[in-house]
Design an enzyme around this catalytic site. Structure first.
Site, short mmCIF file in Angstrom:
data_model
loop_
_atom_site.label_atom_id
_atom_site.label_comp_id
_atom_site.label_asym_id
_atom_site.label_seq_id
_atom_site.Cartn_x
_atom_site.Cartn_y
_atom_site.Cartn_z
N LYS A 85 48.14 -5.73 50.76
CA LYS A 85 48.30 -7.18 50.72
C LYS A 85 46.98 -7.91 50.92
O LYS A 85 46.69 -8.87 50.22
CB LYS A 85 49.30 -7.67 51.79
CG LYS A 85 50.72 -7.19 51.55
CD LYS A 85 51.70 -7.90 52.49
CE LYS A 85 51.44 -7.64 53.97
NZ LYS A 85 51.68 -6.25 54.39
N ARG A 104 57.49 -12.76 58.83
CA ARG A 104 57.81 -11.33 58.96
C ARG A 104 59.24 -11.12 59.41
O ARG A 104 59.68 -9.98 59.51
CB ARG A 104 56.87 -10.71 59.99
CG ARG A 104 55.82 -9.80 59.42
CD ARG A 104 55.04 -9.23 60.58
NE ARG A 104 54.28 -8.06 60.24
CZ ARG A 104 53.05 -8.08 59.75
NH1 ARG A 104 52.46 -9.21 59.48
NH2 ARG A 104 52.42 -6.95 59.53
N ARG A 111 42.99 4.53 55.95
CA ARG A 111 42.37 3.34 56.55
C ARG A 111 42.00 3.61 58.01
O ARG A 111 40.97 3.13 58.49
CB ARG A 111 43.36 2.16 56.45
CG ARG A 111 42.80 0.87 57.01
CD ARG A 111 43.69 -0.31 56.70
NE ARG A 111 44.90 -0.34 57.50
CZ ARG A 111 45.90 -1.20 57.33
NH1 ARG A 111 45.83 -2.09 56.38
NH2 ARG A 111 46.95 -1.17 58.09
N ARG A 143 41.31 1.09 63.26
CA ARG A 143 42.16 0.06 63.84
C ARG A 143 43.09 0.67 64.88
O ARG A 143 43.67 1.72 64.66
CB ARG A 143 43.00 -0.59 62.73
CG ARG A 143 42.63 -2.03 62.50
CD ARG A 143 43.35 -2.58 61.32
NE ARG A 143 44.80 -2.67 61.55
CZ ARG A 143 45.62 -3.28 60.71
NH1 ARG A 143 45.15 -3.83 59.62
NH2 ARG A 143 46.91 -3.33 60.96
N ARG A 197 55.79 0.67 62.81
CA ARG A 197 55.58 -0.57 62.05
C ARG A 197 56.43 -0.57 60.78
O ARG A 197 56.97 -1.60 60.39
CB ARG A 197 54.10 -0.75 61.71
CG ARG A 197 53.34 -1.45 62.84
CD ARG A 197 51.88 -1.13 62.84
NE ARG A 197 51.20 -1.54 61.64
CZ ARG A 197 50.08 -0.96 61.19
NH1 ARG A 197 49.54 0.04 61.84
NH2 ARG A 197 49.51 -1.40 60.10
P1 ADP Z 1 49.82 -4.63 58.38
O1 ADP Z 1 49.96 -5.41 57.11
O2 ADP Z 1 49.09 -3.35 58.18
O3 ADP Z 1 51.12 -4.48 59.12
P2 ADP Z 1 48.75 -6.93 59.76
O4 ADP Z 1 47.30 -7.14 59.90
O5 ADP Z 1 49.48 -7.81 58.81
O6 ADP Z 1 48.89 -5.41 59.36
O7 ADP Z 1 49.48 -7.03 61.17
C1 ADP Z 1 49.09 -6.28 62.27
C2 ADP Z 1 49.94 -6.62 63.51
O8 ADP Z 1 49.79 -8.02 63.83
C3 ADP Z 1 51.45 -6.45 63.35
O9 ADP Z 1 51.87 -5.12 63.52
C4 ADP Z 1 51.96 -7.40 64.45
O10 ADP Z 1 51.84 -6.83 65.73
C5 ADP Z 1 50.99 -8.56 64.37
N1 ADP Z 1 51.51 -9.62 63.46
C6 ADP Z 1 50.93 -10.01 62.29
N2 ADP Z 1 51.67 -10.97 61.70
C7 ADP Z 1 52.74 -11.20 62.50
C8 ADP Z 1 53.89 -12.05 62.43
N3 ADP Z 1 54.09 -12.88 61.39
N4 ADP Z 1 54.79 -12.01 63.44
C9 ADP Z 1 54.62 -11.20 64.48
N5 ADP Z 1 53.58 -10.34 64.60
C10 ADP Z 1 52.64 -10.33 63.63
#
Ligand code: ADP
Length: 192
Positions: free
Chosen positions: A14, A89, A128, A134, A145
């Protein structure tokens, strides 16, 4: 077309596609995960609140996330539209976003879901993890996740399908191939 939401499992690519779509549409790409990581690196209050959840692969509480998005969408550069990556989400966040948009005089025009199967996504995240180190890219946290994604985020796609906003794109193949599929959807919607 001004405001776009990008959906898809962790590891779907994404972030990479978000930058390209945002450039094409001339709107800012807003990634909640990125904003949380920046806040963590800077040691802010939001960063401290988010860290424990992120490290476990859990969602940061909606109260924290929604307030942060509300502030970001109110910034001047988002006035002409925005691309959201990683938000909403869950369905509750989708509902809150709808009311934020109403308050801001904005609307969601398109929701793009990037579809990639689970084995491919795990393989990409493991790669990654080697490259970026990370904290949430270890295998058990990744699996968690993905589970949370199925439970909480897949219903968001159904929510937007009900609103006739959802377009699903195949996320397998090279980065350029996926971009071409996304741009074909944008061409079609823009009537080109
Ligand atoms: P990925 O797409 O690999 O899951 P992100 O960078 O989008 O990684 O998100 C990493 C973490 O950030 C998530 O696992 C969560 O803990 C937090 N996070 C990101 N966006 C949200 C959201 N909209 N609501 C709640 N937690 C979020």
């Amino acid at each position: 077309m001004t405001s776009v939401i990008l959906l898809g499992p962790p590891g779907a690519g994404k972030g990479t596609q978000a930058a390209r779509i945002a450039e094409r549409l001339g709107i800012p790409a807003i990634s909640t995960g990125e904003i949380f990581r920046t806040n963590m690196a800077e040691g802010t209050e939001i960063g401290l609140q988010a860290k424990a959840y992120m490290d476990r692969g859990e969602f940061v509480p909606d109260s924290v996330t929604n307030a942060m998005v509300q502030a970001r969408l109110s910034a001047p550069d988002a006035a002409g539209g925005f691309l959201l990556d990683g938000y909403p989400r869950n369905v509750e966040q989708a509902r809150v976003l709808a009311s934020m948009c109403e308050d801001l005089g904005q609307s969601i025009d398109l929701v793009l879901e990037i579809e990639v199967d689970e084995d491919e996504v795990v393989a990409r995240m493991l790669k990654r993890a080697e490259e970026q180190h990370r904290a949430d890219d270890t295998e058990p946290v990744m699996r968690h996740r993905l589970e949370v994604y199925h439970q909480q985020t897949e219903p968001v796609a159904a929510f937007y399908a009900d609103h006739d906003l959802l377009e699903v794109v195949d996320g397998t193949g090279s980065i350029d191939e996926v971009t071409a599929r996304i741009f074909a959807v944008l061409d079609r919607l823009e009537g080109r």
